[in-house]
Design an enzyme around this catalytic site. Structure first.
Site, mmCIF file in Angstrom:
data_model
loop_
_atom_site.group_PDB
_atom_site.id
_atom_site.type_symbol
_atom_site.label_atom_id
_atom_site.label_comp_id
_atom_site.label_asym_id
_atom_site.label_seq_id
_atom_site.Cartn_x
_atom_site.Cartn_y
_atom_site.Cartn_z
ATOM 1 N N ASP A 82 0.931 -1.349 -0.115
ATOM 2 C CA ASP A 82 0.069 -0.099 0.091
ATOM 3 C C ASP A 82 0.849 1.229 -0.050
ATOM 4 O OD1 ASP A 82 -2.493 -1.092 -0.341
ATOM 5 O OD2 ASP A 82 -3.031 -1.094 1.793
ATOM 6 N N LYS A 85 3.527 1.078 -4.944
ATOM 7 C CA LYS A 85 4.476 0.357 -5.864
ATOM 8 C C LYS A 85 3.610 0.379 -7.322
ATOM 9 C CE LYS A 85 4.850 -3.275 -3.359
ATOM 10 N NZ LYS A 85 4.401 -2.537 -2.210
ATOM 11 N N THR A 86 2.472 -0.330 -7.190
ATOM 12 C CA THR A 86 1.398 -0.398 -8.357
ATOM 13 C C THR A 86 1.033 0.918 -9.169
ATOM 14 O OG1 THR A 86 0.739 -2.359 -7.454
ATOM 15 C CG2 THR A 86 -0.378 -1.637 -9.341
ATOM 16 N N HIS A 130 9.135 -7.885 -3.761
ATOM 17 C CA HIS A 130 9.990 -8.778 -3.998
ATOM 18 C C HIS A 130 9.872 -10.249 -4.172
ATOM 19 C CE1 HIS A 130 9.324 -7.586 0.433
ATOM 20 N NE2 HIS A 130 8.969 -8.913 0.471
#
Ligand code: GDP
Length: 474
Positions: A82, A85-86, A130
């Site tokens: 949250d 990253k996306t 990761h």
């Protein structure tokens, strides 16, 4: 098995072994030299097939330094859940799609390339987190040149942030910090910088050498700056590769597409991949029927750092498989056959991973180069964790030391196991247990998990294991 392949009777082989003083039962395993001796004595010609032979010249053959050209950096985005990253991957993709190609229509193929404001290109691996990063590393594939660590300015450094830092460190990949969500009223970018200090990340504005950029994925703020920071880091790394040679690369994603058959997204790392090339990746091979860029456009060739979908494989290769172009079909078959045999054998063989104290001890004793005991430590509370890591750090001698690749508070997760597998580390749980998925993953990869509830016992065990392999001091 040996008798079978020579069409001889097993009793004859066993008798011959006995004559050489080796008492063997029918299913015992003999070494390659003995097998060769027996086979030759029975009048057979032996062709030794070793990995080195079959895979000879497939990868990493040297390049003429003159032929090396700069290549774009490959970036993986990591950070706590949250933290954006996306959102960041999407924002960069939408604002910086390589100009002039397909009018900005992009499809998800597992990686994409954009143009930085200064004109340089940057390739992003489109699977944040990761898990993918370590899974690939565990398979020996090195894809990422730079890690962008996303930290939300309203939340600060969190457990997965620390995990990501340790992953990057373990892989020796430089970090760039993206302090995200600076549009939020409660954003505290300064706090992020100070918190990072505790994990030995000193950002540039505090006199360190880790580049940092304040961004907002939501408002698409400072994305240019971030790309420039990546380009700058890439310059420091002096990334180069020879485009004028048969291609080598790594599979980022593999899938079976209903209409198109097996599709592998490949990141080309050296050379140029062309339609018509014969390729092997993992245990699969094929003739390249088509190459599709992240823009959805078919291309005839793909050079270094470019991600492309490769169509034409006869099976689906797996993420982390390395791809190479070979001279003909026979060679491709030979490699693919050899590898599928090898994978079968590996799956059948009893797992003896590197990730156990006993195994590390053996390697050390054998002088196999291991000079450190790699460990991953999870504990129930921060206080215990610090005490444990502190004590382990003190255990080192000139000959061997304990290296903690990652430590954290909480149960042992699947991602801990992946990291342990990638670093050949054993896992230690202090007053915590492993999740079911983690236990299964550990079993699969032969990683040892040890549980303790007394710090002294834990440290003593590691000490015992470490000193067990040291030659006696005179
Ligand atoms: P991930 O789990 O790290 O991939 O995080 P996501 O990209 O899914 O983002 C998590 C949440 O944070 C979503 O609700 C996003 O809309 C929000 N978010 C991401 N970046 C920003 C930002 O720059 N500003 C604000 N205000 N919200 C953001």
């Amino acid at each position: 098995d040996l008798a079978n392949r020579m069409s001889e009777r097993a009793v004859d082989v066993i008798r011959m072994l006995m004559r050489q003083g080796q008492m063997m039962k029918i299913n015992d395993v003999i070494d390659a030299d003995t097998a060769q001796l027996i086979a030759e004595e029975l009048g057979h010609t032996v062709k030794r097939v070793a990995e080195a032979d079959v895979e000879e010249g497939l990868f990493d053959t040297p390049d003429d330094p003159e032929a090396l050209q700069p290549r774009p950096p490959v970036v993986t985005i990591m950070g706590h859940v949250d933290h954006g990253k996306t959102s960041l991957l999407d924002a960069i993709r939408h604002t910086h799609v390589v100009a002039g190609e397909a009018g900005g229509i992009t499809q998800h193929i597992g990686a994409y390339q954009v143009t930085a404001p200064s004109g340089g290109r940057v390739t992003f691996i489109d699977t944040p987190g990761h898990a993918a990063f370590t899974a690939m590393r565990a398979r020996g594939a090195k894809v990422t040149d730079v890690v962008v660590l996303v930290v939300a300015a309203d939340d600060g450094v969190m457990p997965q942030t620390i995990e990501a830092i340790n992953h990057a460190k373990a892989a020796k990949v430089p970090l760039i910090v993206a302090i995200n969500k600076i549009d939020k009223p409660d954003a505290k970018p300064e706090r992020v910088r100070t918190e990072l200090l505790q994990h030995s990340i000193v950002v540039e504005s505090m006199g360190g050498d880790t580049l940092e950029v304040e961004v907002s994925a939501k408002q698409k703020l400072n994305l240019d700056k971030l790309l420039e920071a990546v380009a700058l880091q890439a310059e420091v790394l002096d990334l180069k590769s020879n485009p004028a040679r048969p291609a080598e690369g790594t599979v980022i994603e593999g899938k079976l597409d209903r209409g198109r058959g097996p599709v592998a997204t490949v990141l080309v790392q050296r050379g140029t991949l062309k339609v018509g090339d014969i390729v092997v990746a993992g245990a699969e091979w094929g003739r390249v029927r088509a190459l599709v860029a992240d823009t959805g456009v078919q291309v005839d060739t793909a050079g270094p750092s470019l991600p492309v979908e490769v169509l034409g494989f006869n099976g689906t290769p797996e993420a982390g498989d390395r791809l190479a172009v070979v001279e003909n079909e026979a060679r491709a078959r030979e490699v693919a056959d050899y590898r599928s045999r090898q994978r079968r054998d590996k799956a059948a063989a009893k797992i003896t991973g590197r990730g156990s104290l006993a195994e590390m001890m053996k390697e050390l004793k054998a002088g196999a180069g291991r000079k450190e005991f790699t460990l991953l430590v999870k504990a129930d509370v921060q206080g215990s964790l610090e005490a444990i890591v502190g004590s382990l750090d003190k255990l080192g001698t000139d000959e061997v030391m304990a290296r903690v690749v990652h430590s954290g508070v909480g149960g042992i997760s699947e991602s801990d196991v992946t990291l342990a597998a990638a670093s050949g580390a054993a896992i230690i749980g202090f007053n915590v247990r492993a999740h079911k998925e983690a236990r299964e993953a550990a079993e699969r990869s032969g990683i040892e998990i040890r549980y303790y509830n007394i710090i002294y016992d834990l440290v003593d065990d590691v000490k015992q294991a470490m000193s067990g392999l040291l030659p006696p001091t005179v």
